[in-house]
Scaffold this motif. Structure first.
Motif, PDB file in Angstrom:
ATOM      1  N   THR A   1       0.766  -1.271   0.041  1.00  0.00           N
ATOM      2  CA  THR A   1       0.072   0.106   0.032  1.00  0.00           C
ATOM      3  C   THR A   1       0.880   1.245  -0.070  1.00  0.00           C
ATOM      4  OG1 THR A   1      -0.111  -0.119   2.478  1.00  0.00           O
ATOM      5  CG2 THR A   1      -1.881  -0.997   1.088  1.00  0.00           C
ATOM      6  N   GLU A   2       2.112   1.314   0.459  1.00  0.00           N
ATOM      7  CA  GLU A   2       2.916   2.199   0.215  1.00  0.00           C
ATOM      8  C   GLU A   2       4.193   2.032  -0.682  1.00  0.00           C
ATOM      9  OE1 GLU A   2       5.899   1.064   4.005  1.00  0.00           O
ATOM     10  OE2 GLU A   2       3.865   1.784   4.613  1.00  0.00           O
ATOM     11  N   GLU A   3       4.857   3.161  -1.017  1.00  0.00           N
ATOM     12  CA  GLU A   3       6.066   3.025  -2.146  1.00  0.00           C
ATOM     13  C   GLU A   3       7.274   2.328  -1.340  1.00  0.00           C
ATOM     14  OE1 GLU A   3       7.333   5.572  -5.510  1.00  0.00           O
ATOM     15  OE2 GLU A   3       5.339   5.282  -4.833  1.00  0.00           O
ATOM     16  N   VAL A   4       7.714   1.525  -2.071  1.00  0.00           N
ATOM     17  CA  VAL A   4       9.104   0.761  -1.616  1.00  0.00           C
ATOM     18  C   VAL A   4      10.265   1.554  -1.851  1.00  0.00           C
ATOM     19  CG1 VAL A   4      10.251  -1.566  -1.870  1.00  0.00           C
ATOM     20  CG2 VAL A   4       8.075  -1.543  -2.458  1.00  0.00           C
ATOM     21  N   ASP A   5      10.920   1.489  -0.699  1.00  0.00           N
ATOM     22  CA  ASP A   5      12.329   2.241  -0.536  1.00  0.00           C
ATOM     23  C   ASP A   5      13.554   1.144  -0.870  1.00  0.00           C
ATOM     24  OD1 ASP A   5      14.728   3.394  -0.057  1.00  0.00           O
ATOM     25  OD2 ASP A   5      14.304   4.097   1.978  1.00  0.00           O
ATOM     26  N   PRO A   6      13.903   1.156  -2.111  1.00  0.00           N
ATOM     27  CA  PRO A   6      14.740   0.271  -2.586  1.00  0.00           C
ATOM     28  C   PRO A   6      16.087   0.007  -1.617  1.00  0.00           C
ATOM     29  CG  PRO A   6      14.503   1.832  -4.511  1.00  0.00           C
ATOM     30  CD  PRO A   6      13.865   2.485  -3.202  1.00  0.00           C
ATOM     31  N   LYS A   7      16.434   0.886  -1.008  1.00  0.00           N
ATOM     32  CA  LYS A   7      17.558   0.775  -0.122  1.00  0.00           C
ATOM     33  C   LYS A   7      17.239  -0.137   1.315  1.00  0.00           C
ATOM     34  CE  LYS A   7      20.102   5.032  -0.818  1.00  0.00           C
ATOM     35  NZ  LYS A   7      20.155   6.300  -0.631  1.00  0.00           N
TER      36      LYS A   7
ATOM     37  N   VAL B   1      19.024  -5.390  -5.960  1.00  0.00           N
ATOM     38  CA  VAL B   1      17.558  -4.910  -6.269  1.00  0.00           C
ATOM     39  C   VAL B   1      17.711  -4.140  -7.677  1.00  0.00           C
ATOM     40  CG1 VAL B   1      15.560  -3.541  -5.721  1.00  0.00           C
ATOM     41  CG2 VAL B   1      16.736  -4.793  -3.788  1.00  0.00           C
ATOM     42  N   GLU B   2      16.786  -4.494  -8.340  1.00  0.00           N
ATOM     43  CA  GLU B   2      16.756  -3.930  -9.915  1.00  0.00           C
ATOM     44  C   GLU B   2      15.412  -3.206  -9.991  1.00  0.00           C
ATOM     45  OE1 GLU B   2      17.414  -6.455 -12.946  1.00  0.00           O
ATOM     46  OE2 GLU B   2      18.675  -7.904 -11.731  1.00  0.00           O
ATOM     47  N   THR B   3      15.464  -1.976 -10.820  1.00  0.00           N
ATOM     48  CA  THR B   3      14.212  -1.290 -11.188  1.00  0.00           C
ATOM     49  C   THR B   3      13.201  -2.373 -12.150  1.00  0.00           C
ATOM     50  OG1 THR B   3      15.434  -0.254 -12.933  1.00  0.00           O
ATOM     51  CG2 THR B   3      14.743   0.922 -10.949  1.00  0.00           C
ATOM     52  N   ASP B   4      12.092  -2.286 -12.041  1.00  0.00           N
ATOM     53  CA  ASP B   4      11.355  -3.416 -12.803  1.00  0.00           C
ATOM     54  C   ASP B   4      11.226  -2.880 -14.316  1.00  0.00           C
ATOM     55  OD1 ASP B   4       9.727  -5.238 -13.101  1.00  0.00           O
ATOM     56  OD2 ASP B   4       8.051  -4.626 -11.966  1.00  0.00           O
ATOM     57  N   VAL B   5      10.998  -3.797 -15.040  1.00  0.00           N
ATOM     58  CA  VAL B   5      10.780  -3.590 -16.688  1.00  0.00           C
ATOM     59  C   VAL B   5       9.390  -3.978 -17.097  1.00  0.00           C
ATOM     60  CG1 VAL B   5      13.197  -3.675 -17.244  1.00  0.00           C
ATOM     61  CG2 VAL B   5      11.697  -5.868 -16.801  1.00  0.00           C
ATOM     62  N   ALA B   6       9.126  -3.607 -18.321  1.00  0.00           N
ATOM     63  CA  ALA B   6       7.984  -3.891 -18.975  1.00  0.00           C
ATOM     64  C   ALA B   6       7.868  -5.463 -19.279  1.00  0.00           C
ATOM     65  CB  ALA B   6       7.554  -3.210 -20.186  1.00  0.00           C
ATOM     66  N   ASN B   7       9.089  -5.837 -19.851  1.00  0.00           N
ATOM     67  CA  ASN B   7       9.041  -7.480 -20.196  1.00  0.00           C
ATOM     68  C   ASN B   7       9.939  -8.243 -19.296  1.00  0.00           C
ATOM     69  OD1 ASN B   7      11.367  -5.968 -20.619  1.00  0.00           O
ATOM     70  ND2 ASN B   7      11.954  -7.104 -22.732  1.00  0.00           N
TER      71      ASN B   7
ATOM     72  N   ASP C   1       9.057  -1.450  -8.495  1.00  0.00           N
ATOM     73  CA  ASP C   1       8.499  -0.345  -9.279  1.00  0.00           C
ATOM     74  C   ASP C   1       7.251   0.103  -8.411  1.00  0.00           C
ATOM     75  OD1 ASP C   1       7.614   1.063 -11.353  1.00  0.00           O
ATOM     76  OD2 ASP C   1       5.945  -0.336 -11.715  1.00  0.00           O
ATOM     77  N   GLY C   2       7.559   1.392  -7.876  1.00  0.00           N
ATOM     78  CA  GLY C   2       6.603   1.996  -7.424  1.00  0.00           C
ATOM     79  C   GLY C   2       6.183   1.273  -5.670  1.00  0.00           C
ATOM     80  N   CYS C   3       5.011   0.701  -5.582  1.00  0.00           N
ATOM     81  CA  CYS C   3       4.740  -0.197  -4.480  1.00  0.00           C
ATOM     82  C   CYS C   3       5.092  -1.666  -4.699  1.00  0.00           C
ATOM     83  CB  CYS C   3       3.051   0.230  -4.192  1.00  0.00           C
ATOM     84  SG  CYS C   3       2.835   1.839  -3.923  1.00  0.00           S
ATOM     85  N   ARG C   4       5.461  -2.126  -5.678  1.00  0.00           N
ATOM     86  CA  ARG C   4       5.332  -3.388  -6.270  1.00  0.00           C
ATOM     87  C   ARG C   4       7.024  -4.017  -5.839  1.00  0.00           C
ATOM     88  NH1 ARG C   4       3.211  -4.580 -11.695  1.00  0.00           N
ATOM     89  NH2 ARG C   4       5.250  -3.641 -11.940  1.00  0.00           N
ATOM     90  N   ILE C   5       6.911  -5.184  -5.170  1.00  0.00           N
ATOM     91  CA  ILE C   5       8.126  -5.955  -5.164  1.00  0.00           C
ATOM     92  C   ILE C   5       8.222  -7.079  -5.759  1.00  0.00           C
ATOM     93  CG2 ILE C   5       9.954  -7.113  -3.669  1.00  0.00           C
ATOM     94  CD1 ILE C   5       8.655  -5.249  -1.537  1.00  0.00           C
ATOM     95  N   ALA C   6       8.757  -7.589  -6.817  1.00  0.00           N
ATOM     96  CA  ALA C   6       8.804  -8.661  -7.695  1.00  0.00           C
ATOM     97  C   ALA C   6      10.045  -9.658  -7.622  1.00  0.00           C
ATOM     98  CB  ALA C   6       8.563  -8.316  -9.244  1.00  0.00           C
TER      99      ALA C   6
END
Lengths: 426, 238
Positions: A39-45, A83-89, A109-114
């Motif tokens: 529900t909240e933005e994820v802090d990558p660090k 941790v990497e930033t998310d991608v479209a593919n 990506d934003g609030c999502r951890i994949a």
């Protein structure tokens, strides 16, 4: 004083993991993905710190794939996964030597951890435990109190032996082997997109009305979804006007932890291939549901599953096969996968079931997703995961055309089930 | 919330078109918002795959070829007192190396990789043939081998430039292929005639030209008419 070289930890691959390195290539990733939206933005660090703790708790995620003379194995990787930033593919295969040798990616990506693991490490259930533990650790590091229940592991504890076991070897009953022969299945062609394009169509469906329909048809949710998917594939094959129509079959992974008391976090799934033979005539949805239900029930029992495990494990234990160098085994395994594997099913439907998390974690979690990478032969897959009264279906495909998805979802809409669609189209 | 008028499904706010059928979303109450949060980011994962395995293969091949070529020259020089026959295997290995090395190492688009590789291959083949001519005191390279090599290279480049970037696709691919095959055969007869007799008199290439032109017309017809294409695909699919 001479410094003693530390011996690196290593583990054998589990029985089903052995085939994945042999069959992976640029067009068949054998990667999959589970993700959680908070529900909240994820802090990558903070997530990076949580990831490092989680890898310590589930240690085989911190390993690299090595090649021996006869078998591959997992070896301790001294690096740190990033941790990497998310991608479209997503679900692009991890090439040899890429990603610091790690066999998974964690993306944000934003609030999502994949989490995108290579299937050699774990199956959907093991990946979900890793993801839940990672998300819980992240929330703990941001000041929330999350208990260690419902598949959330304590990152401060030591890994348990049972979590790392090869459950296939443990539960193989060497009484009778299940046959492997299966008929060839229909594969839709479509226009293949350039590598590494992966089209994703994600649908959110309220679980209540769908379960109602499934129960009315005297089937489980997986059987009902499988029947719908088979119907869509069947209609496409009919529209293509083949002279001789092939069987339309799905590959449905079955979580064996429901049948055997194992805590393993590594692979422990087998595959059923329910389907229809269009040679017998045209099918309605009700008829397909009945077919799929009967076929699944007939094979979903501990005895038959043990025999199927035995078929796979006995090959691994055969002394003559063990003596063959890996390079020949790879060739034989990829051939076998082509002949008795992917050619015997039209697509995959994987349902992870309901995701349970601790009640204290629920206010911070919005949804879960599950994706499978698609291959060159089986160009489309469907996955399902439910959470908090919603079912999230994800269609992934490597082709341009959307005939199957459209047939599938319009069929659900016709049944009165509301469907919300999103995609990764650019 | 918007719905697809064609499929009946609700669409996410970031969808400009229905992902299932491509129908544009028209909702005056809630117009498409390009800034709406998308399910997936726009950034794409790099299409590059690891070159490590290929680099190792290229290195092993280079060492192997270097060793084999060097051994030929060394043995020839030791036993015959001078290098004679060893030029041929060493030259052939060099040519083979040029054939194999660029495709292993180039990491460009398939069309560019093919064109560059074809260019290098033609240069290597030309160089090898020129060496053979020089060693045998022949006079066939300039009037015969060079034009034939150039023509084959032109054939490959023209077709690759049309097919790989999908300028022509489907059944239409057969049209340039058949036309260039016809030109190649006519050109070959011209070169052979000019080399052997000094005059050009077309005979056998005209027999090959006719079926090539008929086939080109056939592919044009199949590509033009969708029903014919579907009918052929249905009856001939494997």
């Amino acid at each position: 004083m001479k410094k003693r070289k530390r011996v690196k930890r290593w583990m054998k691959l589990d029985n089903s993991a052995m085939i994945y390195p042999a069959i992976r290539n640029a067009r068949f990733s054998t990667m999959f993905r589970v993700s959680v939206t908070l529900t909240e933005e994820v802090d990558p660090k903070v997530l990076q710190a949580a990831l490092e703790d989680t890898v310590m708790r589930i240690p085989f995620f911190g390993m690299r794939l090595r090649t021996g003379l006869f078998w591959r194995y997992l070896e301790q990787n001294d690096g740190v996964p990033q941790v990497e930033t998310d991608v479209a593919n997503p679900c692009k295969p991890i090439g040899k030597g890429e990603n610091g040798g790690f066999l998974f990616r964690v993306r944000v990506d934003g609030c999502r951890i994949a989490l995108e693991p290579f299937h050699v490490l774990t199956d959907g259930n093991g990946a979900m435990v890793f993801l839940k533990t990672l998300a819980a650790r992240y929330l703990t590091l941001t000041g929330k109190k999350i208990p260690f229940t419902d598949g959330v592991l304590d990152t401060g504890a030591r890994p348990k032996k049972g979590e790392l076991e090869d459950a296939f070897s443990k539960y193989a009953a060497f009484r009778k082997r299940a046959p492997r022969r299966e008929s060839k299945a229909y594969h839709f062609k479509g226009t293949l997109e350039p590598f590494p394009t992966l089209h994703i169509i994600s649908a959110t469906i309220p679980l209540g009305p769908l379960l109602e329909k499934a129960r009315a048809a005297k089937a489980t949710l997986t059987e009902f979804l499988a029947a719908n998917y088979i119907l869509a594939l069947h209609r496409l094959q009919t529209a293509e006007r083949h002279l001789r129509e092939k069987d339309v079959k799905l590959c449905v992974p079955v979580n064996l932890r429901k049948f055997f008391p194992s805590d393993t976090l590594r692979n422990f799934v087998l595959y059923l291939t329910p389907g229809i033979d269009p040679g017998y005539g045209d099918y309605t949805l009700e008829e397909i549901v009945e077919q799929v239900h009967c076929q699944m029930r007939m094979r979903l029992n501990q005895k038959y599953i043990a025999a199927q495990i035995c078929t796979n494990v006995s090959d691994e234990r055969n002394p003559f096969i063990r003596m063959v160098p890996l390079i020949l085994k790879d060739w034989a395994m990829s051939m076998a996968f082509r002949v008795v594997g992917e050619s015997c099913f039209s697509a995959t439907l994987s349902n992870l079931g309901e995701t349970k998390i601790p009640d204290e974690m629920r206010p911070y979690v919005k949804r879960f997703d599950f994706l499978l990478g698609a291959s060159k032969i089986n160009r489309g897959n469907l996955t399902a995961v439910s959470y908090d009264g919603s079912l999230v279906l994800n269609f992934t495909r490597t082709t341009k055309e959307t005939f199957i998805e459209r047939e599938f979802f319009t069929q659900l809409v016709k049944l009165g089930i509301p469907v919300k669609i999103e995609s990764n189209d650019q | 919330m918007s719905y697809c008028v064609n499929c009946g499904v609700e669409l996410g706010k970031a969808e400009q078109r229905c992902p299932l059928c491509g129908t544009e979303v028209v909702n005056p109450n809630e117009p498409y918002d390009p800034k709406a949060k998308r399910l997936y980011p726009r950034q794409l994962d790099s299409p590059l795959v690891s070159l490590r395995g290929r680099r190792i293969a290229a290195l092993v091949m280079t060492l192997l070829f270097f060793f084999a070529g060097g051994m030929c020259i060394f043995l020839n020089a030791v036993y015959a007192g001078e290098v004679t026959w060893a030029y041929y295997p060493a030259g052939a290995l060099c040519m083979l190396w040029v054939f194999l090395f660029p495709p292993l190492m180039l990491q460009t688009k398939p069309a560019v990789t093919f064109l560059l590789s074809a260019l290098f291959d033609a240069l290597a083949l030309g160089g090898f043939l020129w060496m053979c001519e020089t060693l045998t005191d022949g006079a066939w390279f300039l009037p015969f081998a060079l034009p034939v090599t150039g023509m084959v290279l032109g054939f490959l480049i023209l077709n690759a430039a049309l097919i790989l970037p999908r300028v022509v696709k489907g059944a239409y691919i057969g049209v340039p292929v058949m036309l260039t095959v016809a030109l190649l055969l006519v050109g070959l007869e011209c070169i052979v005639d000019a080399y052997l007799s000094g005059t050009v008199h077309l005979t056998w290439s005209l027999y090959a030209l006719a079926p090539c032109l008929i086939l080109a017309g056939f592919f044009l017809f199949v590509g033009r008419y969708r029903t014919v294409k579907e009918e052929l695909r249905r009856r001939l699919h494997m």
